[in-house]
Design a protein around this motif. Structure first.
Motif, PDB file in Angstrom:
ATOM      1  N   ILE A  55       0.808  -1.219   0.000  1.00  0.00           N
ATOM      2  CA  ILE A  55       0.000   0.000   0.000  1.00  0.00           C
ATOM      3  C   ILE A  55       0.843   1.272   0.000  1.00  0.00           C
ATOM      4  O   ILE A  55       0.311   2.356   0.152  1.00  0.00           O
ATOM      5  N   VAL A  56       2.144   1.142  -0.197  1.00  0.00           N
ATOM      6  CA  VAL A  56       2.998   2.330  -0.304  1.00  0.00           C
ATOM      7  C   VAL A  56       2.910   2.860  -1.736  1.00  0.00           C
ATOM      8  O   VAL A  56       2.417   2.171  -2.632  1.00  0.00           O
ATOM      9  N   PRO A  57       3.391   4.085  -1.984  1.00  0.00           N
ATOM     10  CA  PRO A  57       3.295   4.647  -3.340  1.00  0.00           C
ATOM     11  C   PRO A  57       3.935   3.783  -4.434  1.00  0.00           C
ATOM     12  O   PRO A  57       3.453   3.738  -5.554  1.00  0.00           O
ATOM     13  N   ASP A  58       5.020   3.095  -4.099  1.00  0.00           N
ATOM     14  CA  ASP A  58       5.667   2.180  -5.048  1.00  0.00           C
ATOM     15  C   ASP A  58       5.620   0.776  -4.451  1.00  0.00           C
ATOM     16  O   ASP A  58       6.595   0.295  -3.874  1.00  0.00           O
ATOM     17  N   PRO A  59       4.469   0.108  -4.558  1.00  0.00           N
ATOM     18  CA  PRO A  59       4.252  -1.150  -3.836  1.00  0.00           C
ATOM     19  C   PRO A  59       5.147  -2.290  -4.320  1.00  0.00           C
ATOM     20  O   PRO A  59       5.610  -2.304  -5.459  1.00  0.00           O
ATOM     21  N   TYR A  60       5.346  -3.225  -3.424  1.00  0.00           N
ATOM     22  CA  TYR A  60       6.096  -4.437  -3.745  1.00  0.00           C
ATOM     23  C   TYR A  60       5.387  -5.607  -3.095  1.00  0.00           C
ATOM     24  O   TYR A  60       5.025  -5.539  -1.922  1.00  0.00           O
ATOM     25  N   HIS A  61       5.186  -6.677  -3.850  1.00  0.00           N
ATOM     26  CA  HIS A  61       4.529  -7.864  -3.303  1.00  0.00           C
ATOM     27  C   HIS A  61       5.609  -8.868  -2.934  1.00  0.00           C
ATOM     28  O   HIS A  61       6.225  -9.481  -3.798  1.00  0.00           O
ATOM     29  N   LEU A  62       5.858  -8.995  -1.645  1.00  0.00           N
ATOM     30  CA  LEU A  62       6.861  -9.924  -1.141  1.00  0.00           C
ATOM     31  C   LEU A  62       6.192 -11.258  -0.844  1.00  0.00           C
ATOM     32  O   LEU A  62       5.247 -11.323  -0.061  1.00  0.00           O
ATOM     33  N   LYS A  63       6.670 -12.302  -1.487  1.00  0.00           N
ATOM     34  CA  LYS A  63       6.132 -13.640  -1.238  1.00  0.00           C
ATOM     35  C   LYS A  63       6.920 -14.263  -0.104  1.00  0.00           C
ATOM     36  O   LYS A  63       8.142 -14.312  -0.146  1.00  0.00           O
ATOM     37  N   ARG A  64       6.202 -14.709   0.927  1.00  0.00           N
ATOM     38  CA  ARG A  64       6.863 -15.329   2.081  1.00  0.00           C
ATOM     39  C   ARG A  64       7.658 -16.544   1.636  1.00  0.00           C
ATOM     40  O   ARG A  64       7.187 -17.352   0.851  1.00  0.00           O
ATOM     41  N   GLY A  65       8.866 -16.642   2.152  1.00  0.00           N
ATOM     42  CA  GLY A  65       9.718 -17.775   1.817  1.00  0.00           C
ATOM     43  C   GLY A  65      10.572 -17.553   0.586  1.00  0.00           C
ATOM     44  O   GLY A  65      11.396 -18.385   0.241  1.00  0.00           O
ATOM     45  N   TYR A  66      10.383 -16.434  -0.093  1.00  0.00           N
ATOM     46  CA  TYR A  66      11.161 -16.128  -1.284  1.00  0.00           C
ATOM     47  C   TYR A  66      11.883 -14.811  -1.067  1.00  0.00           C
ATOM     48  O   TYR A  66      11.335 -13.870  -0.510  1.00  0.00           O
ATOM     49  N   GLN A  67      13.109 -14.755  -1.528  1.00  0.00           N
ATOM     50  CA  GLN A  67      13.821 -13.493  -1.451  1.00  0.00           C
ATOM     51  C   GLN A  67      13.614 -12.741  -2.761  1.00  0.00           C
ATOM     52  O   GLN A  67      13.382 -13.359  -3.801  1.00  0.00           O
ATOM     53  N   PRO A  68      13.656 -11.408  -2.713  1.00  0.00           N
ATOM     54  CA  PRO A  68      13.514 -10.652  -3.953  1.00  0.00           C
ATOM     55  C   PRO A  68      14.640 -11.015  -4.924  1.00  0.00           C
ATOM     56  O   PRO A  68      15.777 -11.258  -4.514  1.00  0.00           O
ATOM     57  N   THR A  69      14.306 -11.066  -6.201  1.00  0.00           N
ATOM     58  CA  THR A  69      15.324 -11.363  -7.207  1.00  0.00           C
ATOM     59  C   THR A  69      16.274 -10.168  -7.325  1.00  0.00           C
ATOM     60  O   THR A  69      15.994  -9.077  -6.831  1.00  0.00           O
ATOM     61  N   VAL A  70      17.383 -10.391  -7.987  1.00  0.00           N
ATOM     62  CA  VAL A  70      18.371  -9.332  -8.178  1.00  0.00           C
ATOM     63  C   VAL A  70      17.719  -8.121  -8.840  1.00  0.00           C
ATOM     64  O   VAL A  70      17.960  -6.978  -8.446  1.00  0.00           O
ATOM     65  N   THR A  71      16.859  -8.355  -9.807  1.00  0.00           N
ATOM     66  CA  THR A  71      16.219  -7.245 -10.509  1.00  0.00           C
ATOM     67  C   THR A  71      15.151  -6.564  -9.659  1.00  0.00           C
ATOM     68  O   THR A  71      14.834  -5.405  -9.875  1.00  0.00           O
ATOM     69  N   ASP A  72      14.610  -7.270  -8.671  1.00  0.00           N
ATOM     70  CA  ASP A  72      13.566  -6.705  -7.812  1.00  0.00           C
ATOM     71  C   ASP A  72      14.098  -5.985  -6.575  1.00  0.00           C
ATOM     72  O   ASP A  72      13.349  -5.297  -5.904  1.00  0.00           O
ATOM     73  N   ARG A  73      15.362  -6.149  -6.254  1.00  0.00           N
ATOM     74  CA  ARG A  73      15.830  -5.661  -4.953  1.00  0.00           C
ATOM     75  C   ARG A  73      15.718  -4.149  -4.799  1.00  0.00           C
ATOM     76  O   ARG A  73      15.440  -3.667  -3.714  1.00  0.00           O
ATOM     77  N   LYS A  74      15.876  -3.389  -5.881  1.00  0.00           N
ATOM     78  CA  LYS A  74      15.727  -1.933  -5.756  1.00  0.00           C
ATOM     79  C   LYS A  74      14.271  -1.556  -5.506  1.00  0.00           C
ATOM     80  O   LYS A  74      13.983  -0.662  -4.720  1.00  0.00           O
ATOM     81  N   ALA A  75      13.348  -2.242  -6.154  1.00  0.00           N
ATOM     82  CA  ALA A  75      11.921  -1.981  -5.924  1.00  0.00           C
ATOM     83  C   ALA A  75      11.540  -2.369  -4.501  1.00  0.00           C
ATOM     84  O   ALA A  75      10.792  -1.651  -3.831  1.00  0.00           O
ATOM     85  N   TYR A  76      12.064  -3.494  -4.031  1.00  0.00           N
ATOM     86  CA  TYR A  76      11.795  -3.949  -2.665  1.00  0.00           C
ATOM     87  C   TYR A  76      12.361  -2.953  -1.652  1.00  0.00           C
ATOM     88  O   TYR A  76      11.685  -2.577  -0.689  1.00  0.00           O
ATOM     89  N   THR A  77      13.581  -2.499  -1.882  1.00  0.00           N
ATOM     90  CA  THR A  77      14.224  -1.545  -0.980  1.00  0.00           C
ATOM     91  C   THR A  77      13.464  -0.225  -0.950  1.00  0.00           C
ATOM     92  O   THR A  77      13.253   0.363   0.119  1.00  0.00           O
ATOM     93  N   LYS A  78      13.018   0.233  -2.111  1.00  0.00           N
ATOM     94  CA  LYS A  78      12.258   1.488  -2.168  1.00  0.00           C
ATOM     95  C   LYS A  78      10.938   1.355  -1.400  1.00  0.00           C
ATOM     96  O   LYS A  78      10.567   2.242  -0.632  1.00  0.00           O
ATOM     97  N   ALA A  79      10.247   0.239  -1.589  1.00  0.00           N
ATOM     98  CA  ALA A  79       8.984   0.021  -0.876  1.00  0.00           C
ATOM     99  C   ALA A  79       9.223  -0.062   0.635  1.00  0.00           C
ATOM    100  O   ALA A  79       8.473   0.520   1.415  1.00  0.00           O
ATOM    101  N   LEU A  80      10.274  -0.760   1.039  1.00  0.00           N
ATOM    102  CA  LEU A  80      10.601  -0.839   2.464  1.00  0.00           C
ATOM    103  C   LEU A  80      10.861   0.537   3.050  1.00  0.00           C
ATOM    104  O   LEU A  80      10.418   0.845   4.155  1.00  0.00           O
TER     105      LEU A  80
END
Length: 182
Positions: free
Chosen positions: A96-121
């Motif tokens: 629900i943040v301005p740049d959302p990220y859907h984190l699946k439990r048990g999976y780590q963000p892929t290399v390409t997703d880590r910037k999107a995940y970090t921004k959402a965090l």
């Protein structure tokens, strides 16, 4: 990412193996060839994200002083929790943040997703700082963003924005706090 050097952890070895990091015994070594990953140059975390990431990652930092600093930025009742519970709440708010990220439990963000995940965090930090007032406003903005996109329009209920609320993995007091904020 490392909050001391502000670099993303090297998650791909020169041998081509992507690290799974299911355990934390040896984060500095490749799971396959045992090469020292700590000697490889990491990518720096964007400067504008660091302050907010310090709060969110500080919630689970093993250093007591860092954890206390992060917890002191949270309003009551969140500041009365332990950092792990507050971090669980942070993970639930990623959609629900301005740049959302859907984190699946048990999976780590892929290399390409880590910037999107970090921004959402980093964006979750502001929701935590202004809790509980931030939650209804953030959901409303998420509904507006989603409804303005033809491929994702249509209100699917609260679970479309705060997934897994009924999961046994979500601590009861985190669920209770979310429902009381709504």
């Amino acid at each position: 990412c490392c909050t001391e050097t502000w670099q993303y952890l090297v998650d791909t070895c020169e041998c081509g193996t992507v690290q799974k990091w299911r355990g934390t015994f040896r984060l500095d070594r490749c799971n396959r060839c045992n090469r020292r990953l700590d000697l490889l140059e990491g990518t720096p975390v964007e400067k504008e994200l660091r302050e907010d990431l310090s709060l969110v990652l500080g919630l689970i930092d093993p250093d007591d002083e860092t954890n206390k600093t992060a917890m002191s930025q949270l309003p009551t009742p969140l500041s009365d929790w332990n950092g792990g519970l507050a971090f669980e709440l942070a993970l639930l708010l990623l959609k629900i943040v301005p740049d959302p990220y859907h984190l699946k439990r048990g999976y780590q963000p892929t290399v390409t997703d880590r910037k999107a995940y970090t921004k959402a965090l980093s964006q979750v930090a502001n929701l935590l700082r202004d809790w509980p007032h931030s939650l209804p406003r953030a959901i409303e903005q998420a509904v507006v963003r989603r409804s303005s996109n033809k491929s994702t329009s249509g209100y699917t209920g609260i679970s479309g924005y705060l997934p897994n609320l009924e999961s046994e993995l979500v601590p009861d007091n985190v669920k209770t706090e979310i429902f009381s904020a709504l």
